[in-house]
Write an enzyme that holds these catalytic residues in place. Structure first.
Site, PDB file in Angstrom:
ATOM      1  N   HIS A 107      91.670 -17.349  12.145  1.00  0.00           N
ATOM      2  CA  HIS A 107      91.224 -16.632  13.335  1.00  0.00           C
ATOM      3  C   HIS A 107      92.348 -15.824  13.981  1.00  0.00           C
ATOM      4  O   HIS A 107      92.068 -14.873  14.717  1.00  0.00           O
ATOM      5  CB  HIS A 107      90.620 -17.608  14.349  1.00  0.00           C
ATOM      6  CG  HIS A 107      89.231 -18.024  13.995  1.00  0.00           C
ATOM      7  ND1 HIS A 107      88.258 -18.271  14.939  1.00  0.00           N
ATOM      8  CD2 HIS A 107      88.638 -18.230  12.794  1.00  0.00           C
ATOM      9  CE1 HIS A 107      87.125 -18.613  14.330  1.00  0.00           C
ATOM     10  NE2 HIS A 107      87.344 -18.603  13.022  1.00  0.00           N
ATOM     11  N   HIS A 275      85.442 -22.384   3.625  1.00  0.00           N
ATOM     12  CA  HIS A 275      84.421 -23.379   3.945  1.00  0.00           C
ATOM     13  C   HIS A 275      84.411 -24.545   2.967  1.00  0.00           C
ATOM     14  O   HIS A 275      83.534 -25.402   3.040  1.00  0.00           O
ATOM     15  CB  HIS A 275      83.047 -22.708   4.012  1.00  0.00           C
ATOM     16  CG  HIS A 275      82.902 -21.805   5.195  1.00  0.00           C
ATOM     17  ND1 HIS A 275      81.742 -21.120   5.490  1.00  0.00           N
ATOM     18  CD2 HIS A 275      83.776 -21.476   6.182  1.00  0.00           C
ATOM     19  CE1 HIS A 275      81.922 -20.407   6.585  1.00  0.00           C
ATOM     20  NE2 HIS A 275      83.152 -20.603   7.014  1.00  0.00           N
TER      21      HIS A 275
END
Length: 733
Positions: A107, A275
């Site tokens: 992020h 993920h």
């Protein structure tokens, strides 16, 4: 004894004017309006003084030598110990902080956008507003606090910028993934970057402004924002506008990741690889408290307070655990994705997500804490990796060839966290890979020229027949492609390569004979000089001629160095983003550009890393040198073109001239003699900015003063040299 004064609480003081029933509330300083509140359309010159030394608490700025002294092996041991040392105040999911750190790094770096090079993790912006309070960054405040003991111990040997990005990289290695390496070398900034336009929406997760006029076309997202919603790093994991349509979500994914300079393979690798680790958090329907920037003092910079912790943690509101081994690298994300059919469900917090049909894999998935069990889940955007035809073709192959996924993820991850660092000459530390990639804009190391070589080459250029305008313009065109946001562009000989050779701003037809002549000089020399050096040296020759013609003897510095990049070392599509939409320094406005030229100028100066005085002196000098695009006379406020005089500022500030819009109403202006009405000059919006804006006029007046003629020349040379060397990070070593 005088009566003791009493004061109302801060923010509640009032003044009651005499005989007036209209009290005037006096606001405390923190509530006072700014100039931009009063005049919102004024150019923002604050972005030309970013991260000034006055706010930097370090002794001499970024200390690369301290970074080089870091004992990386000892640091890694300390970091690895931290990964599994769960803290009661923020317990580690599955006993390992690795997935949280991967998200934090992702992020931080993932705010990068290729359109203007802004964003990314290279300046340590995540701890500051607005990023520290974006909805997509819920709980990353805790991740950074977990790292504080390490930062405290190692001090200036590692910046926050490096530490935040390194954390995800090392965490994945600790969880069994082989990364492509890591480069230290990111400095810290000490204030938020206010030159980044994240979008016009005034509410979190808003999207109405960035899609204004798109008529439902999700590819028509406003530029340069890269995400579909205000406050999201990437896309809405529930699907566009919360609609759980995985095919529509794929459109958003492709658009958003494309704006991060990622292709379909890199995009799929980042989503699938990322993920593989960890989970999302939406285990209850409790609401998060306010974000860090608005949280009360006693929370000490942390935000989103709520009673949830451990298995009850709430962040995004989605409750998804992708694999059975959330702290181990393997291919199970794709194995689970393809071995189940999926049905839409709701998280306990009410968010759209997916679970296996017929209650498959029930009670077989680990909980974040304890021995309880749950079932696998997927995000709408995860299903895009299977059902979108393009992503599906890629991921189906990886399902059977996991080694290819590992390779592509390693490359994509390295690109993600290094994309905004600029050339490899800025990379520090023992973990830097030997391999290089096209996106790094490689420029081979050059040969240092002797003083005799430089003198001989300058003489050859001076005798070449090339004019001052040709030499100065070519050097500026090459160097001014640089942007400090991601440290791309600049010289390196690419002015003669595509796409730069064909840019409208570079005037290909005017450029061709200059390139040919410089290549002729290069071929005739046995010095080994690069074309890149000849371009800069040509600018030196042109400037020194102009300085001498103005009656001064000021040398223009030159430092040889880079060799020439080749066409095969140049990513044409990626370099296309560096093409200026306007260059106020040469009075160039791209066809159809709706942004006022003065805003383009400030943005260009910002990307070049210039201060307001440097921008001002360059404008004045380039105008009198006749460096305008297309030979335009706009703003050439002198009758001695080609001499480096301060005439531009003298005539701009002359109250004997009256300015008015040109009759053609084309954004240009005519200056007439105030007494006779006779036309004297023409100018652009950019030119009049330096007479109308109060701050810029103050600077222009300095250079217009009678005793500033030599100062103007010296300041111009210093600013010019800064632009010529903007991409020369080798000079900082």
């Amino acid at each position: 004894m005088a009566e003791a004064e009493t004061h109302p609480p801060i923010g509640e003081s009032q003044t009651e004017p005499a005989e007036s029933g209209c009290p005037m509330r006096i606001k405390p300083p923190v509530e006072g309006g700014s100039n931009r509140d009063w005049w919102p359309n004024a150019v923002n010159l604050k972005i030309l003084q970013k991260n000034p030394p006055a706010i930097d608490p370090s002794d001499e700025g970024y200390d690369s030598e301290a970074v080089k002294s870091l004992d990386v092996e000892a640091f890694q041991r300390d970091f690895d110990e931290l990964l599994t040392n769960s803290q009661d105040w923020w317990p580690a999911d599955f006993g390992h902080y690795g997935p949280l750190f991967v998200r934090m790094s992702w992020h931080a770096a993932g705010t990068y956008r290729v359109e203007d090079g802004r964003g990314g993790g290279g300046r340590g912006m995540q701890p500051f507003a607005p990023l520290n309070s974006w909805p997509d960054n819920v709980s990353l405040d805790k991740a950074r606090r977990l790292l504080w003991p390490l930062k405290k111990k190692y001090g200036k040997q590692i910046s926050w910028s490096d530490l935040i990005v390194y954390s995800g990289n090392r965490a994945m290695e600790h969880m069994g993934f082989k990364t492509a390496g890591f480069a230290f070398g990111r400095p810290d900034y000490w204030e938020p970057e206010e030159d980044i336009y994240w979008g016009a929406e005034a509410e979190w997760l808003g999207s109405q402004d960035r899609y204004a006029g798109a008529n439902g076309d999700r590819t028509k997202l406003e530029n340069p924002p890269x995400x579909p919603h205000m406050g999201l790093i990437y896309v809405n994991p529930e699907g566009p506008e919360g609609n759980p349509d995985y095919l529509a979500a794929a459109i958003d994914i492709r658009e958003t990741f494309g704006r991060m300079a990622m292709n379909d393979i890199e995009t799929a690798a980042l989503i699938v690889g990322g993920h593989t680790f960890g989970k999302t958090h939406g285990a209850t329907d409790i609401e998060n408290g306010v974000e860090p920037e608005x949280x009360p003092l006693e929370q000490m910079g942390l935000g989103w307070a709520n009673p949830g912790l451990g298995n009850d943690t709430v962040s995004s509101g989605l409750e998804v655990t992708w694999t059975q081994h959330p702290t181990k690298w393997d291919n199970s994300f794709l194995e689970i994705l393809y071995s189940n059919e999926w049905e839409l469900t709701k998280s306990p917090a009410g968010a759209n997500q997916w679970k296996p049909k017929d209650n498959g894999w029930a009670n077989s998935w680990p909980m974040a804490q304890g021995t309880g069990k749950t079932h696998p889940s997927m995000l709408t955007t995860d299903l895009s990796m299977r059902f979108d035809p393009i992503y599906g073709e890629i991921t189906r192959r990886w399902l059977d060839h996991p080694e290819e996924l590992a390779e592509e993820y390693a490359k994509a991850w390295f690109k993600l966290i290094h994309r905004d660092m600029g050339p490899v000459t800025r990379y520090l530390g023992p973990l830097v890979p030997k391999q290089t990639w096209l996106w790094q804009d490689i420029i081979p190391a050059g040969k240092q020229l002797s003083d005799a070589d430089v003198a001989t080459l300058k003489a050859a250029i001076a005798d070449s027949g090339l004019s001052i305008q040709q030499l100065v313009n070519t050097a500026w065109k090459a160097a001014a492609s640089y942007r400090s946001s991601d440290m791309r562009g600049g010289n390196g000989g690419r002015i003669r390569l595509q796409p730069q050779l064909g840019w409208e701003v570079n005037e290909p037809e005017e450029l061709a004979p200059v390139i040919a002549k410089l290549e002729e000089i290069q071929a005739a020399s046995d010095s080994g000089v690069s074309f890149a050096d000849l371009v800069v040296l040509g600018g030196v020759v042109g400037l020194e001629k102009a300085i001498k013609a103005a009656g001064f003897d000021v040398a223009v510095p030159f430092t040889s160095g880079p060799r020439d990049a080749l066409q095969e070392q140049t990513d044409v599509d990626s370099f296309a983003y560096l093409e200026p939409k306007g260059d106020g320094f040469r009075n160039f406005v791209a066809k159809g550009d709706s942004v006022p030229a003065e805003y383009r100028l400030i943005d260009r100066a910002n990307l070049l890393g210039l201060s307001a005085p440097q921008m001002t002196v360059l404008i004045g000098g380039l105008r009198v040198l006749g460096a305008n695009h297309g030979g335009s006379e706009l703003g050439v406020l002198t009758d001695k073109v080609g001499q480096l005089t301060n005439d531009y500022f003298v005539n701009l500030t002359d109250m004997g001239t009256k300015w008015a819009p040109a009759p053609a109403d084309d954004g240009t202006y005519v200056g007439t003699d105030r007494a006779t009405g006779s036309p004297k000059w023409t100018a652009s919006r950019v030119d009049l900015l330096f007479g109308s804006n109060s701050q810029l006029r103050a600077l222009a007046e300095v250079y217009a003063e009678d005793d500033s003629k030599e100062k103007f020349v010296k300041d111009f040379v210093a600013a010019w040299t800064k632009v010529m060397n903007a991409d020369r990070f080798d000079l900082e070593a």
